[in-house]
Design a protein around this motif. Structure first.
Motif, short mmCIF file in Angstrom:
data_model
loop_
_atom_site.label_atom_id
_atom_site.label_comp_id
_atom_site.label_asym_id
_atom_site.label_seq_id
_atom_site.Cartn_x
_atom_site.Cartn_y
_atom_site.Cartn_z
N GLY A 34 67.09 27.32 91.14
CA GLY A 34 66.80 25.89 91.13
C GLY A 34 65.35 25.54 90.89
O GLY A 34 64.75 25.89 89.89
N GLN A 35 64.77 24.82 91.86
CA GLN A 35 63.41 24.29 91.76
C GLN A 35 62.37 25.41 91.62
O GLN A 35 61.32 25.20 91.02
N SER A 36 62.66 26.57 92.13
CA SER A 36 61.72 27.69 92.01
C SER A 36 61.44 28.03 90.55
O SER A 36 60.35 28.45 90.20
N SER B 202 62.53 25.69 87.86
CA SER B 202 62.29 24.47 87.09
C SER B 202 60.90 23.89 87.31
O SER B 202 60.32 23.33 86.38
N GLY B 203 60.34 24.04 88.50
CA GLY B 203 58.98 23.53 88.76
C GLY B 203 57.93 24.16 87.87
O GLY B 203 57.22 23.46 87.14
N ARG C 98 51.33 29.55 86.52
CA ARG C 98 52.76 29.22 86.49
C ARG C 98 53.58 30.41 86.00
O ARG C 98 54.68 30.64 86.48
N ARG D 165 58.57 23.31 84.14
CA ARG D 165 58.17 21.93 83.81
C ARG D 165 56.65 21.84 83.68
O ARG D 165 56.12 21.23 82.75
#
Length: 117
Positions: free
Chosen positions: A98-100, A102-103, A35, A106
């Motif tokens: 964004g999701q790049s 936050s994923g 990650r 998280r």
């Protein structure tokens, strides 16, 4: 052909260029380190100002070093990731990525919570 029970004292997995020691009693940290590698990729795409990029990279280095141990230092990793997210938030990077972002963040938060003392 059937493969029966196998035992090993030390197991090394190589994933995305990282060699991880999965010795008995050690924490399997490959997911968390993957990650961080994803966050590095996103950071490269963001093209932040040089001083901000260097500071964010330094926090990822700290988090990665804290996790690259037989018994990961989850408190140090969490602190570095907190500073990393604050830097990116101040730069408005979450709106851009964004999701790049936050994923992986998280997933790291979940991993740290599951492996903290």
């Amino acid at each position: 052909m059937e493969i029966g029970k196998q035992n090993a004292n030390t197991i090394y997995n190589n994933e995305r260029g990282y060699q991880v020691n999965n010795s008995p009693g050690a924490t399997v940290n490959i997911d968390a380190r993957m990650r961080i590698a994803e966050l590095r990729d996103v950071l490269d795409e963001l093209r932040l100002p040089p001083t901000m990029d260097a500071a964010a990279q330094q926090e990822l280095d700290r988090a990665d070093a804290a996790l690259d141990q037989r018994y990961p230092d989850t408190a140090t990793a969490a602190g570095a990731l907190d500073r990393f997210t604050r830097l990116l938030s101040a730069a408005g990077a979450f709106a851009a990525a964004g999701q790049s972002l936050s994923g992986p963040l998280r997933a790291l938060g979940d991993w740290l919570a599951a492996h903290s003392g």
